[in-house]
Design a protein around this motif. Structure first.
Motif, PDB file in Angstrom:
ATOM      1  N   GLU A   1       8.517  10.936   3.515  1.00 52.27           N
ATOM      2  CA  GLU A   1       9.101   8.946   4.153  1.00 52.27           C
ATOM      3  C   GLU A   1       8.251   9.028   5.730  1.00 52.27           C
ATOM      4  N   LEU A   2       8.413   9.937   6.145  1.00 51.02           N
ATOM      5  CA  LEU A   2       7.162   9.411   7.417  1.00 51.02           C
ATOM      6  C   LEU A   2       5.447   8.929   7.135  1.00 51.02           C
ATOM      7  N   PHE A   3       5.097   9.421   6.338  1.00 59.51           N
ATOM      8  CA  PHE A   3       3.224   9.440   5.776  1.00 59.51           C
ATOM      9  C   PHE A   3       2.704  10.078   4.679  1.00 59.51           C
ATOM     10  N   LYS A   4       1.665   9.131   4.475  1.00 57.65           N
ATOM     11  CA  LYS A   4       1.451   9.752   2.917  1.00 57.65           C
ATOM     12  C   LYS A   4      -0.200  10.167   3.456  1.00 57.65           C
ATOM     13  N   LEU A   5      -1.286  10.802   2.474  1.00 57.80           N
ATOM     14  CA  LEU A   5      -2.553  10.820   2.671  1.00 57.80           C
ATOM     15  C   LEU A   5      -3.490   9.952   2.181  1.00 57.80           C
ATOM     16  N   SER A   6      -4.393   9.627   3.354  1.00 59.67           N
ATOM     17  CA  SER A   6      -5.638   8.276   3.276  1.00 59.67           C
ATOM     18  C   SER A   6      -6.675   8.931   3.273  1.00 59.67           C
ATOM     19  N   ASP A   7      -7.824   8.138   2.833  1.00 60.67           N
ATOM     20  CA  ASP A   7      -8.976   8.459   2.495  1.00 60.67           C
ATOM     21  C   ASP A   7      -9.849   7.592   4.032  1.00 60.67           C
ATOM     22  N   LYS A   8      -9.314   6.937   4.425  1.00 62.62           N
ATOM     23  CA  LYS A   8      -9.087   6.163   5.061  1.00 62.62           C
ATOM     24  C   LYS A   8      -9.720   6.753   7.230  1.00 62.62           C
ATOM     25  N   TYR A   9      -8.732   7.962   7.599  1.00 64.97           N
ATOM     26  CA  TYR A   9      -8.293   8.252   9.045  1.00 64.97           C
ATOM     27  C   TYR A   9      -9.229   9.300   8.452  1.00 64.97           C
ATOM     28  N   PRO A  10      -9.996   9.516   9.627  1.00 63.21           N
ATOM     29  CA  PRO A  10     -10.259  11.403   9.461  1.00 63.21           C
ATOM     30  C   PRO A  10      -8.596  12.153   9.821  1.00 63.21           C
ATOM     31  N   THR A  11      -7.854  11.923  10.442  1.00 66.46           N
ATOM     32  CA  THR A  11      -6.529  12.565  10.474  1.00 66.46           C
ATOM     33  C   THR A  11      -6.283  12.964   8.345  1.00 66.46           C
ATOM     34  N   GLY A  12      -6.443  11.782   7.728  1.00 69.90           N
ATOM     35  CA  GLY A  12      -6.476  11.914   6.822  1.00 69.90           C
ATOM     36  C   GLY A  12      -4.977  11.612   6.204  1.00 69.90           C
ATOM     37  N   LEU A  13      -3.800  10.989   7.248  1.00 69.40           N
ATOM     38  CA  LEU A  13      -3.049  10.683   7.070  1.00 69.40           C
ATOM     39  C   LEU A  13      -2.693   9.248   7.430  1.00 69.40           C
ATOM     40  N   GLU A  14      -1.736   8.581   7.086  1.00 72.54           N
ATOM     41  CA  GLU A  14      -1.751   6.453   7.153  1.00 72.54           C
ATOM     42  C   GLU A  14       0.216   7.172   7.598  1.00 72.54           C
ATOM     43  N   TRP A  15       0.628   5.909   8.287  1.00 73.69           N
ATOM     44  CA  TRP A  15       2.381   5.610   8.216  1.00 73.69           C
ATOM     45  C   TRP A  15       2.329   5.000   6.969  1.00 73.69           C
ATOM     46  N   SER A  16       3.411   5.563   6.562  1.00 75.20           N
ATOM     47  CA  SER A  16       4.494   4.144   5.001  1.00 75.20           C
ATOM     48  C   SER A  16       5.569   4.004   5.646  1.00 75.20           C
ATOM     49  N   ILE A  17       5.253   3.585   7.444  1.00 71.22           N
ATOM     50  CA  ILE A  17       6.517   3.183   7.441  1.00 71.22           C
ATOM     51  C   ILE A  17       5.856   2.660   9.202  1.00 71.22           C
ATOM     52  N   ASP A  18       6.841   1.655   9.304  1.00 67.63           N
ATOM     53  CA  ASP A  18       7.208   1.037  10.566  1.00 67.63           C
ATOM     54  C   ASP A  18       7.580   1.770  11.336  1.00 67.63           C
ATOM     55  N   LYS A  19       7.020   2.568  12.359  1.00 67.37           N
ATOM     56  CA  LYS A  19       7.597   3.400  13.772  1.00 67.37           C
ATOM     57  C   LYS A  19       7.115   3.216  14.699  1.00 67.37           C
ATOM     58  N   ALA A  20       8.008   3.086  15.807  1.00 64.95           N
ATOM     59  CA  ALA A  20       7.579   3.657  17.040  1.00 64.95           C
ATOM     60  C   ALA A  20       6.312   2.582  17.625  1.00 64.95           C
ATOM     61  N   GLY A  21       5.749   1.755  17.447  1.00 60.62           N
ATOM     62  CA  GLY A  21       4.892   1.027  18.189  1.00 60.62           C
ATOM     63  C   GLY A  21       3.566   1.067  16.691  1.00 60.62           C
ATOM     64  N   TYR A  22       3.652   1.623  15.649  1.00 62.30           N
ATOM     65  CA  TYR A  22       3.015   1.802  14.527  1.00 62.30           C
ATOM     66  C   TYR A  22       3.302   0.811  13.417  1.00 62.30           C
ATOM     67  N   LYS A  23       2.479   0.590  12.510  1.00 64.05           N
ATOM     68  CA  LYS A  23       3.099  -0.429  11.315  1.00 64.05           C
ATOM     69  C   LYS A  23       1.652   0.575   9.976  1.00 64.05           C
ATOM     70  N   LYS A  24       2.966   0.128   9.098  1.00 65.89           N
ATOM     71  CA  LYS A  24       2.678   0.701   8.188  1.00 65.89           C
ATOM     72  C   LYS A  24       1.358   0.978   7.528  1.00 65.89           C
ATOM     73  N   GLY A  25       0.490   1.850   7.278  1.00 67.88           N
ATOM     74  CA  GLY A  25      -0.739   1.374   6.592  1.00 67.88           C
ATOM     75  C   GLY A  25      -2.057   1.649   8.092  1.00 67.88           C
ATOM     76  N   ASP A  26      -1.120   1.970   9.176  1.00 66.48           N
ATOM     77  CA  ASP A  26      -2.369   2.504  10.625  1.00 66.48           C
ATOM     78  C   ASP A  26      -1.890   3.642  10.159  1.00 66.48           C
ATOM     79  N   GLN A  27      -3.332   4.627  11.516  1.00 62.89           N
ATOM     80  CA  GLN A  27      -3.699   5.168  10.694  1.00 62.89           C
ATOM     81  C   GLN A  27      -2.695   6.769  12.089  1.00 62.89           C
ATOM     82  N   ALA A  28      -2.001   7.625  10.957  1.00 63.77           N
ATOM     83  CA  ALA A  28      -0.592   8.953  11.825  1.00 63.77           C
ATOM     84  C   ALA A  28      -1.578   9.826  12.713  1.00 63.77           C
ATOM     85  N   GLY A  29      -1.457  10.544  13.869  1.00 61.08           N
ATOM     86  CA  GLY A  29      -1.551  11.259  15.007  1.00 61.08           C
ATOM     87  C   GLY A  29      -3.159  10.682  15.539  1.00 61.08           C
TER      88      GLY A  29
END
Length: 113
Positions: free
Chosen positions: A16-44
């Motif tokens: 619900e919160l994340f999806k796998l991503s090759d764009k960022y070294p964390t390997g994760l991006e946000w799936s939703i807007d949350k706590a100052g992060y926008k959908k598609g931003d690097q998670a972590g």
């Protein structure tokens, strides 16, 4: 002796919160807007003292590489250690991750989405 890790959130909550991503070294991006992060931003965010990425889920901090492994494999890493390959010195979660110290058989989890 394996380290004791905190129990991971349910897979549906992680998906619900994340999806796998090759764009960022964390390997994760946000799936939703949350706590100052926008959908598609690097998670972590990186912990500069140990070099690992961490993310907060429901006010609990988790190592991002464990979440990436969980999403990729469908196996909950509660009872074992997830490691970066020896050559992955920058701890890039998009590269090879492996589970070690499997004291108990694991069931493959499926998503209920």
């Amino acid at each position: 002796m394996p380290r004791n890790y905190k129990k991971m959130p349910e897979i549906w909550r992680i998906e619900e919160l994340f999806k796998l991503s090759d764009k960022y070294p964390t390997g994760l991006e946000w799936s939703i807007d949350k706590a100052g992060y926008k959908k598609g931003d690097q998670a972590g965010k990186i912990n500069k003292s140990n070099g690992y990425y961490f993310v907060s889920i429901d006010n609990e901090s988790y190592m991002v590489h464990r979440i990436v492994y969980y999403l990729r494999s469908g196996l909950c890493p509660d009872r074992y250690c997830v490691q970066h390959s020896f050559l992955n010195r920058i701890k890039d979660n998009r590269l090879d991750l492996k589970a070690t110290h499997l004291p108990y058989p694991q069931k493959k989890l499926t998503s209920y989405v």
